[in-house]
Design a protein around this motif. Sequence first.
Motif, PDB file in Angstrom:
ATOM      1  N   ASP A  97     -79.248  20.230 -62.428  1.00 26.88           N
ATOM      2  CA  ASP A  97     -78.428  19.253 -63.160  1.00 26.88           C
ATOM      3  C   ASP A  97     -77.864  18.100 -62.321  1.00 26.88           C
ATOM      4  OD1 ASP A  97     -78.910  21.198 -65.033  1.00 26.88           O
ATOM      5  OD2 ASP A  97     -76.823  21.680 -65.442  1.00 26.88           O
ATOM      6  N   LYS A 128     -75.570  26.500 -69.838  1.00 22.64           N
ATOM      7  CA  LYS A 128     -75.199  26.373 -68.433  1.00 22.64           C
ATOM      8  C   LYS A 128     -76.251  27.052 -67.555  1.00 22.64           C
ATOM      9  CE  LYS A 128     -71.412  24.341 -69.720  1.00 22.64           C
ATOM     10  NZ  LYS A 128     -71.468  22.858 -69.795  1.00 22.64           N
ATOM     11  N   THR A 152     -72.646  22.072 -61.335  1.00 20.26           N
ATOM     12  CA  THR A 152     -71.585  22.309 -60.398  1.00 20.26           C
ATOM     13  C   THR A 152     -71.666  23.757 -59.910  1.00 20.26           C
ATOM     14  OG1 THR A 152     -70.016  22.980 -62.144  1.00 20.26           O
ATOM     15  CG2 THR A 152     -70.038  20.655 -61.529  1.00 20.26           C
ATOM     16  N   CYS A 197     -72.984  25.640 -63.656  1.00 17.16           N
ATOM     17  CA  CYS A 197     -74.425  25.803 -63.912  1.00 17.16           C
ATOM     18  C   CYS A 197     -75.173  26.464 -62.763  1.00 17.16           C
ATOM     19  CB  CYS A 197     -75.034  24.472 -64.305  1.00 17.16           C
ATOM     20  SG  CYS A 197     -74.484  23.978 -65.956  1.00 17.16           S
TER      21      CYS A 197
HETATM   22  C1  C5J Z   1     -72.935  21.915 -65.020  1.00 16.70           C
HETATM   23  C2  C5J Z   1     -70.968  21.635 -66.380  1.00 16.70           C
HETATM   24  N1  C5J Z   1     -74.140  21.393 -64.825  1.00 16.70           N
HETATM   25  N2  C5J Z   1     -70.149  21.713 -65.341  1.00 16.70           N
HETATM   26  N3  C5J Z   1     -72.319  21.648 -66.201  1.00 16.70           N
HETATM   27  O1  C5J Z   1     -72.389  22.574 -64.160  1.00 16.70           O
HETATM   28  O2  C5J Z   1     -70.536  21.530 -67.510  1.00 16.70           O
END
Ligand code: C5J
Length: 220
Positions: free
Chosen positions: A24, A132, A158, A162
């Motif tokens: 992501d 996620k 993060t 995720c």
């Molecule tokens: C990810 C989020 N990609 N923090 N998404 O961690 O909502």
Amino acid sequence: MPVLEAEPSPLPIDLATAALIVIDMQRDFLEPGGFGESLGNDVSLLAAAVPPTRALLAAARAAGLLVVHTREGHAPDLSDAPPAKRERGAPSLRIGEPGPMGRILIRGEPGHDIVAELAPQPGEPVIDKPGKGAFYATGLGALLEERAIATLIVCGVTTEVCVHTTVREANDRGYRCVVVSDACASYIPAFHEAGLAMIKAQGGIFGWVAESAAVTAALR
Ligand code: C5J
């Protein structure tokens, strides 16, 4: 077989059955005007993970590893965005609403793209995921099985959301996971640290943690 300097223990890695999974690294999370900022986060905190991820990508490509990118996002009609996710919290912009980078967290919008510095190369699979975790409602499991992948080198954002969810899903599916500490980041630095500590605690309950320099050395 190269041995990766990692915690809680060194890890021999069979490069033929290892893959790099980049989670992501999208404009929606890293740049102002996207989903991350709509939730009240300081998105500049994620920038530190970009150069180490670039180094990992270069090393993985040079070593011939399978490189997989993921993107969190939803169909334009929001059919895969459960109300529980859309309605949670009090964001300035909800999922699907128009923002400076297009509709927030929607596939095909500029904000959904992976940041330019980490753009996928032709042929590298990009997994679009509504959740996620990267295994939920995606073809990632089948893709990894097809290639007989056993070890996942995981980075992205993060750390505690995720990346963690994906690593937990991967553990239950039998993958050996290495989380690359400096190629992950969080809007909440204490959660980044705690997330990494949780991976390697109890003898590596979810896997291993290594720095990008150690991973690139092993891949060389
Ligand atoms: C990810 C989020 N990609 N923090 N998404 O961690 O909502």
